[in-house]
Scaffold this active site. Structure first.
Site, PDB file in Angstrom:
ATOM      1  N   PRO A  36      19.684  55.364  71.029  1.00  0.00           N
ATOM      2  CA  PRO A  36      19.719  55.259  69.564  1.00  0.00           C
ATOM      3  C   PRO A  36      19.662  53.797  69.136  1.00  0.00           C
ATOM      4  O   PRO A  36      20.390  52.959  69.673  1.00  0.00           O
ATOM      5  CB  PRO A  36      21.057  55.903  69.197  1.00  0.00           C
ATOM      6  CG  PRO A  36      21.872  55.831  70.443  1.00  0.00           C
ATOM      7  CD  PRO A  36      20.923  55.903  71.590  1.00  0.00           C
ATOM      8  N   THR A  89      19.461  51.353  65.692  1.00  0.00           N
ATOM      9  CA  THR A  89      19.425  51.087  64.255  1.00  0.00           C
ATOM     10  C   THR A  89      18.259  50.155  63.950  1.00  0.00           C
ATOM     11  O   THR A  89      18.147  49.086  64.543  1.00  0.00           O
ATOM     12  CB  THR A  89      20.748  50.456  63.802  1.00  0.00           C
ATOM     13  OG1 THR A  89      21.803  51.400  64.023  1.00  0.00           O
ATOM     14  CG2 THR A  89      20.711  50.071  62.340  1.00  0.00           C
ATOM     15  N   HIS A 107      28.108  60.148  67.852  1.00  0.00           N
ATOM     16  CA  HIS A 107      28.359  58.734  68.149  1.00  0.00           C
ATOM     17  C   HIS A 107      29.866  58.512  68.224  1.00  0.00           C
ATOM     18  O   HIS A 107      30.546  58.384  67.208  1.00  0.00           O
ATOM     19  CB  HIS A 107      27.732  57.860  67.069  1.00  0.00           C
ATOM     20  CG  HIS A 107      27.561  56.415  67.466  1.00  0.00           C
ATOM     21  ND1 HIS A 107      28.203  55.859  68.541  1.00  0.00           N
ATOM     22  CD2 HIS A 107      26.817  55.408  66.920  1.00  0.00           C
ATOM     23  CE1 HIS A 107      27.866  54.579  68.645  1.00  0.00           C
ATOM     24  NE2 HIS A 107      27.031  54.277  67.679  1.00  0.00           N
ATOM     25  N   GLY A 108      30.362  58.451  69.455  1.00  0.00           N
ATOM     26  CA  GLY A 108      31.781  58.199  69.656  1.00  0.00           C
ATOM     27  C   GLY A 108      32.051  56.834  70.254  1.00  0.00           C
ATOM     28  O   GLY A 108      33.108  56.624  70.854  1.00  0.00           O
ATOM     29  N   ALA A 109      31.111  55.910  70.093  1.00  0.00           N
ATOM     30  CA  ALA A 109      31.166  54.621  70.788  1.00  0.00           C
ATOM     31  C   ALA A 109      31.143  53.452  69.802  1.00  0.00           C
ATOM     32  O   ALA A 109      31.086  53.615  68.591  1.00  0.00           O
ATOM     33  CB  ALA A 109      29.979  54.515  71.753  1.00  0.00           C
ATOM     34  N   ASN A 110      31.217  52.262  70.378  1.00  0.00           N
ATOM     35  CA  ASN A 110      30.898  50.991  69.697  1.00  0.00           C
ATOM     36  C   ASN A 110      31.739  50.694  68.467  1.00  0.00           C
ATOM     37  O   ASN A 110      31.290  50.006  67.549  1.00  0.00           O
ATOM     38  CB  ASN A 110      29.410  50.943  69.340  1.00  0.00           C
ATOM     39  CG  ASN A 110      28.531  50.761  70.562  1.00  0.00           C
ATOM     40  OD1 ASN A 110      29.030  50.465  71.642  1.00  0.00           O
ATOM     41  ND2 ASN A 110      27.230  50.946  70.402  1.00  0.00           N
ATOM     42  N   TYR A 112      32.981  52.593  66.019  1.00  0.00           N
ATOM     43  CA  TYR A 112      32.840  53.359  64.779  1.00  0.00           C
ATOM     44  C   TYR A 112      33.950  54.406  64.680  1.00  0.00           C
ATOM     45  O   TYR A 112      34.883  54.407  65.484  1.00  0.00           O
ATOM     46  CB  TYR A 112      31.429  53.916  64.671  1.00  0.00           C
ATOM     47  CG  TYR A 112      30.399  52.808  64.669  1.00  0.00           C
ATOM     48  CD1 TYR A 112      30.394  51.846  63.661  1.00  0.00           C
ATOM     49  CD2 TYR A 112      29.484  52.662  65.707  1.00  0.00           C
ATOM     50  CE1 TYR A 112      29.490  50.791  63.670  1.00  0.00           C
ATOM     51  CE2 TYR A 112      28.576  51.613  65.722  1.00  0.00           C
ATOM     52  CZ  TYR A 112      28.579  50.677  64.705  1.00  0.00           C
ATOM     53  OH  TYR A 112      27.696  49.624  64.720  1.00  0.00           O
ATOM     54  N   ARG A 137      28.367  60.014  72.830  1.00  0.00           N
ATOM     55  CA  ARG A 137      28.232  58.665  73.360  1.00  0.00           C
ATOM     56  C   ARG A 137      29.604  57.997  73.367  1.00  0.00           C
ATOM     57  O   ARG A 137      30.333  58.047  72.370  1.00  0.00           O
ATOM     58  CB  ARG A 137      27.253  57.853  72.507  1.00  0.00           C
ATOM     59  CG  ARG A 137      26.766  56.589  73.209  1.00  0.00           C
ATOM     60  CD  ARG A 137      25.709  55.852  72.421  1.00  0.00           C
ATOM     61  NE  ARG A 137      24.876  55.053  73.329  1.00  0.00           N
ATOM     62  CZ  ARG A 137      24.257  53.937  72.987  1.00  0.00           C
ATOM     63  NH1 ARG A 137      24.355  53.456  71.747  1.00  0.00           N
ATOM     64  NH2 ARG A 137      23.516  53.271  73.864  1.00  0.00           N
ATOM     65  N   ASN A 143      32.692  45.437  67.583  1.00  0.00           N
ATOM     66  CA  ASN A 143      33.325  45.818  66.317  1.00  0.00           C
ATOM     67  C   ASN A 143      34.851  45.724  66.385  1.00  0.00           C
ATOM     68  O   ASN A 143      35.565  46.491  65.736  1.00  0.00           O
ATOM     69  CB  ASN A 143      32.873  47.206  65.852  1.00  0.00           C
ATOM     70  CG  ASN A 143      31.514  47.161  65.182  1.00  0.00           C
ATOM     71  OD1 ASN A 143      31.182  46.200  64.491  1.00  0.00           O
ATOM     72  ND2 ASN A 143      30.717  48.209  65.374  1.00  0.00           N
ATOM     73  N   GLY A 159      21.940  47.402  79.749  1.00  0.00           N
ATOM     74  CA  GLY A 159      21.352  46.364  80.581  1.00  0.00           C
ATOM     75  C   GLY A 159      20.641  46.861  81.822  1.00  0.00           C
ATOM     76  O   GLY A 159      20.430  46.082  82.761  1.00  0.00           O
ATOM     77  N   ARG A 216      16.635  47.975  73.815  1.00  0.00           N
ATOM     78  CA  ARG A 216      15.709  46.904  73.455  1.00  0.00           C
ATOM     79  C   ARG A 216      14.358  47.051  74.155  1.00  0.00           C
ATOM     80  O   ARG A 216      13.322  46.728  73.576  1.00  0.00           O
ATOM     81  CB  ARG A 216      16.323  45.542  73.788  1.00  0.00           C
ATOM     82  CG  ARG A 216      17.478  45.172  72.872  1.00  0.00           C
ATOM     83  CD  ARG A 216      17.998  43.788  73.149  1.00  0.00           C
ATOM     84  NE  ARG A 216      19.030  43.427  72.170  1.00  0.00           N
ATOM     85  CZ  ARG A 216      19.209  42.206  71.699  1.00  0.00           C
ATOM     86  NH1 ARG A 216      18.436  41.216  72.108  1.00  0.00           N
ATOM     87  NH2 ARG A 216      20.157  41.959  70.822  1.00  0.00           N
TER      88      ARG A 216
END
Length: 370
Positions: free
Chosen positions: A29, A31, A182-185, A187, A234, A242, A302, A324
């Site tokens: 995913p 953005t 989305h359970g990551a990063n 949020y 995720r 964050n 990565g 990326r």
């Protein structure tokens, strides 16, 4: 006889959850900030359709994060999946991917405290606890300090769970093959999971059993709409992204994985280490997670071509997602198969409006004949 590259598991058909895929290379995913914000955060412009169509060589595409409510929006021009117009906007995207032989699922999210009223139509940021993160929000009025969030009441938590449920139902209406939560990063779901943001004293805070409660309620709501096999979540147990942390990630996320197993969840999408950074942070045993999770185990962060081939071939993962690399290489699978050079992504155009840096990266055939 040694296998050819095409015969290695990464390039072979398989399943992600119950979704049949033509290879184990996943588009993560991403953005991109190119929804029609003025019309109501609606996706589906010809440019959006072409972007996803170009990348249908992936075994599975996971859509950019799509908010389940106006208050769940954290970035300019990100699409939603809560209105009828947004559902209609997604339909030509999913159709284009399917027509090109691909599969696509919707990532549904709520950013929680990582936003500003300028982005949410005036709605105040929400979170498990009134703890201000050390981040800034990028708005049409420039960079803004995010405010101290409102701590969700139990009734408000139930409402957010239903927003996720509607988002999942809408994803199927829009033609998606499934859903990733989305359970990551850092949020909202991650904010409940990790005690750096969750300092509640009710049934949603304190012990790991309580802190995973909101995530599991969302999982159960999504399963009720799409089925367990067509959904996943995720997770990022260690990332500080964050401004988030947890005092014992192994205990928290280990318990969560055990509960996901009980529900027959189709896949976990695990971000290893620090999102976009160091893969080798201490505090969580990914090999343990791989061994214990009974569904499809997808990894991210990565990975190179050779790392991905090795991970899947050796059974360390069932699938690998690329972010990326997929921004800059719409034909990533073909490039990996032939070990061709990769285009270099341009971070200056990751989130800018328009086609530049979005649908104009050359495919292999075009780049080799230019």
């Amino acid at each position: 006889m040694n296998k050819t590259i095409a015969q290695t598991k990464l390039f072979q058909p398989g399943r992600i959850g119950s979704i049949e895929v033509k290879n184990r290379i996943v588009m993560a995913p991403l953005t991109r900030g190119r929804a029609d914000e003025a019309a109501g955060d609606i996706p589906g412009s010809p440019m959006n359709v072409e972007y996803y169509r170009q990348r249908a060589n992936a075994g599975l595409i996971i859509s950019e994060g799509t908010q389940v409510a106006p208050a769940g929006k954290g970035y300019m021009a990100t699409p939603g999946i809560y209105s009828d117009a947004q559902v209609e906007g997604w339909k030509p995207i999913t159709k284009a991917v399917h027509d090109a032989g691909g599969k696509i699922i919707a990532q549904i999210w709520h950013v929680g405290r990582i936003t500003h009223p300028d982005l949410t139509g005036g709605a105040h940021p929400v979170a498990p606890s009134p703890i201000k993160p050390n981040v800034v929000a990028y708005t049409h009025n420039g960079k803004q300090e995010v405010p101290v969030p409102h701590a969700l009441t139990v009734d408000e938590i139930k409402q957010v769970v239903q927003q996720f449920r509607k988002g999942a139902a809408n994803a199927l209406k829009a033609g998606f093959d499934g859903v990733e939560i989305h359970g990551a990063n850092g949020y909202l779901i991650d904010q409940f999971l990790r005690d750096g943001a969750n300092q509640r004293t009710d049934v949603y805070g304190g012990s790991p059993e309580n802190r995973i409660r909101f995530a599991l309620e969302v999982v159960d709501a999504v399963i009720a709409e799409v089925g367990a096999g067509c959904m996943g979540i995720r997770l990022s147990p260690l990332t500080p992204f964050n401004d988030l942390s947890d005092s014992n990630p192994q205990a928290t996320f280990g318990l969560l994985i055990e509960e996901l197993n009980k529900r027959g969840v189709g896949f976990i999408h695990m971000i290893e280490g620090s999102t976009g950074g160091d893969r080798n942070l201490p505090g969580f045993d990914y090999a343990w997670a791989r061994a214990h999770f009974q569904g499809t185990y997808m990894v991210n962060n990565g990975y190179t071509r050779d790392m991905a081939i090795e991970a899947v071939e050796q059974g360390k993962a069932d699938a690998v997602s690329f972010g990326r690399a997929y921004i800059a290489n719409p034909d990533l699978v073909q490039r990996f198969l032939s070990d061709a050079p990769l285009n270099t992504p341009n971070p200056q155009t990751f989130y800018t409006p328009g086609p530049e840096g979005y649908i104009d990266y050359p495919a292999l055939e075009a780049s080799t004949t230019a």
